[in-house]
Design an enzyme around this catalytic site. Structure first.
Site, PDB file in Angstrom:
ATOM      1  N   TYR A  16       0.832  -1.205   0.000  1.00  0.00           N
ATOM      2  CA  TYR A  16       0.000   0.000   0.000  1.00  0.00           C
ATOM      3  C   TYR A  16       0.863   1.249   0.000  1.00  0.00           C
ATOM      4  O   TYR A  16       1.972   1.230   0.543  1.00  0.00           O
ATOM      5  CB  TYR A  16      -0.897   0.018   1.241  1.00  0.00           C
ATOM      6  CG  TYR A  16      -2.023  -0.978   1.248  1.00  0.00           C
ATOM      7  CD1 TYR A  16      -2.332  -1.754   0.138  1.00  0.00           C
ATOM      8  CD2 TYR A  16      -2.812  -1.146   2.386  1.00  0.00           C
ATOM      9  CE1 TYR A  16      -3.370  -2.668   0.169  1.00  0.00           C
ATOM     10  CE2 TYR A  16      -3.846  -2.051   2.421  1.00  0.00           C
ATOM     11  CZ  TYR A  16      -4.130  -2.814   1.309  1.00  0.00           C
ATOM     12  OH  TYR A  16      -5.161  -3.714   1.349  1.00  0.00           O
ATOM     13  N   LEU A  37     -18.242  -1.509   0.156  1.00  0.00           N
ATOM     14  CA  LEU A  37     -18.996  -0.559  -0.667  1.00  0.00           C
ATOM     15  C   LEU A  37     -18.668  -0.720  -2.153  1.00  0.00           C
ATOM     16  O   LEU A  37     -19.037   0.123  -2.970  1.00  0.00           O
ATOM     17  CB  LEU A  37     -18.715   0.882  -0.223  1.00  0.00           C
ATOM     18  CG  LEU A  37     -19.311   1.292   1.115  1.00  0.00           C
ATOM     19  CD1 LEU A  37     -18.884   2.711   1.484  1.00  0.00           C
ATOM     20  CD2 LEU A  37     -20.835   1.200   1.084  1.00  0.00           C
ATOM     21  N   LYS A  56     -22.911   7.002  -5.645  1.00  0.00           N
ATOM     22  CA  LYS A  56     -22.361   8.242  -6.203  1.00  0.00           C
ATOM     23  C   LYS A  56     -22.084   8.169  -7.705  1.00  0.00           C
ATOM     24  O   LYS A  56     -21.909   9.205  -8.348  1.00  0.00           O
ATOM     25  CB  LYS A  56     -21.088   8.640  -5.460  1.00  0.00           C
ATOM     26  CG  LYS A  56     -19.928   7.655  -5.565  1.00  0.00           C
ATOM     27  CD  LYS A  56     -18.782   8.119  -4.658  1.00  0.00           C
ATOM     28  CE  LYS A  56     -17.627   7.146  -4.661  1.00  0.00           C
ATOM     29  NZ  LYS A  56     -16.557   7.563  -3.717  1.00  0.00           N
ATOM     30  N   GLY A 115     -16.928   2.055  -3.683  1.00  0.00           N
ATOM     31  CA  GLY A 115     -17.781   3.236  -3.631  1.00  0.00           C
ATOM     32  C   GLY A 115     -19.013   3.165  -4.503  1.00  0.00           C
ATOM     33  O   GLY A 115     -19.892   4.028  -4.410  1.00  0.00           O
ATOM     34  N   LEU A 167     -21.556   1.203  -4.315  1.00  0.00           N
ATOM     35  CA  LEU A 167     -22.775   0.993  -3.540  1.00  0.00           C
ATOM     36  C   LEU A 167     -23.184   2.218  -2.726  1.00  0.00           C
ATOM     37  O   LEU A 167     -24.257   2.221  -2.121  1.00  0.00           O
ATOM     38  CB  LEU A 167     -22.611  -0.226  -2.628  1.00  0.00           C
ATOM     39  CG  LEU A 167     -22.674  -1.569  -3.357  1.00  0.00           C
ATOM     40  CD1 LEU A 167     -22.201  -2.707  -2.463  1.00  0.00           C
ATOM     41  CD2 LEU A 167     -24.099  -1.839  -3.853  1.00  0.00           C
TER      42      LEU A 167
END
Length: 345
Positions: A53, A235, A243, A238, A240
């Site tokens: 990461y 999500l 947006k 994102g 879900l």
């Protein structure tokens, strides 16, 4: 905030885990520390990182996430924070990581944990996870096993021996898997029992309303071997949150990084998201709250890994613990699922 036992370990992890894959790419060190402080204040005791990461992985940012966490962790009461990180597996070659030698073998793992501990500024990691299997398996949106892609691999028994030595040395407390299969869970567990080696306590796989592959064989393996799920991408990058349904979603991982999150760009994803958003609206919930509460409600989920780029997003994600899904809501979710089963596996 509730706290759940993680597999057969003595770790009690918060039902929400703070994911950190944006630290160092989309979040500055100041923003990262704000998120960590806020999460800790809200009762989150579990932080998940990885040596590769932030994402997408690049030579220029390799290890920055752990470095940001380490600069925060050194001021914390260490035994109050459960820190998880990961060692990368073979198959995806990052030439800047150990010169591209990414097997889960003794030399690679020992160097990886030492480097992670240095960046994290701690003497030990509570949960050390194999980011993806050393052997060939379909992963990250692939669904078909192809024997022709078999490759040389480090035997699982040898992998377990390495981690056993790290546990004896006090560098890690427990071992976990990630992006694994039912065969992987059962084989790691069987060999650990037969050889008297440390048993895996967790598996970190994608799980959300658009990807419920874990519900079947993985759930059985998780149950029978007592290996708890750390659900990532609850999500669905994102999607879900709703947006992407209307207009410009703003600056997101999908808009920033080409070819990122391809599994969520498959046919029928948008239709399924819209249907779940309608369920949320019908029950006076935000799409985000519905999606996160669903994952948290599953019996096999030990902790739900959330990620955010702003404090407002983080606040909304954590506030989802206030939502308990009623039988009527769950019924409506299942009706949508029957119409759109796993559009983004």
């Amino acid at each position: 905030m509730q706290y759940n036992s993680l597999g057969e370990s003595n770790l009690k992890v918060s039902e929400i885990c703070l994911g950190t894959m944006t630290f160092g790419q989309q979040n500055t060190i100041e923003e990262a520390h704000q998120q960590l402080d806020y999460a800790l204040d809200r009762g989150i005791n579990f932080i998940d990182a990885a040596e590769m990461y932030p994402v997408p992985p690049r030579a220029e940012t390799h290890g920055v996430t752990e470095t940001y966490i380490g600069e925060w962790l050194k001021y914390q009461q260490r035994d109050k924070v459960i820190v998880a990180t990961k060692v990368i597996g073979a198959g995806r070659r990052f030439k800047w990581v150990r010169e591209g030698v990414n097997k889960v073998d003794r030399n690679s793992v020992q160097q990886a944990i030492d480097d992670s501990l240095k960046r994290l500024q701690t003497d030990y990691v509570d949960l050390y996870q194999i980011h993806w299997p050393d052997r060939y398996v379909p992963q990250f949106g692939q669904t078909i096993f192809d024997p022709k892609q078999e490759r040389e691999t480090v035997p699982i028994a040898e992998q377990l021996e390495v981690f056993a030595d790290l546990i004896k040395a006090g560098k890690i407390r427990y071992l976990g898997l990630s992006n694994e299969t039912p065969w992987g869970i059962t084989t790691f567990s069987y060999l650990a029992q037969q050889l008297g080696l440390p048993k895996v306590v967790s598996i970190q796989n994608a799980y959300n309303l658009l990807n419920r592959v874990f519900d079947s064989a993985l759930a059985e393996a998780s149950y029978r071997e007592n290996v708890g799920l750390l659900a990532y991408s609850p999500l669905a990058f994102g999607f879900l949150s709703g947006k992407y349904l209307q207009g410009d979603p703003g600056t997101t991982r999908i808009t920033l990084f080409e070819q990122f999150g391809q599994r969520y760009l498959k046919p029928r994803v948008k239709e399924a998201v819209a249907a779940y958003a309608e369920v949320a609206k019908r029950h006076n919930l935000s799409p985000t709250a519905l999606a996160l509460a669903f994952v948290r409600s599953r019996w096999f989920v030990s902790s739900t890994i959330i990620g955010a780029t702003t404090l407002d997003q983080l606040r909304e994600n954590i506030d989802s613990i206030k939502v308990d899904l009623t039988p009527d809501i769950l019924k409506d979710i299942e009706e949508v699922y029957t119409q759109y089963p796993n559009p983004a596996p």
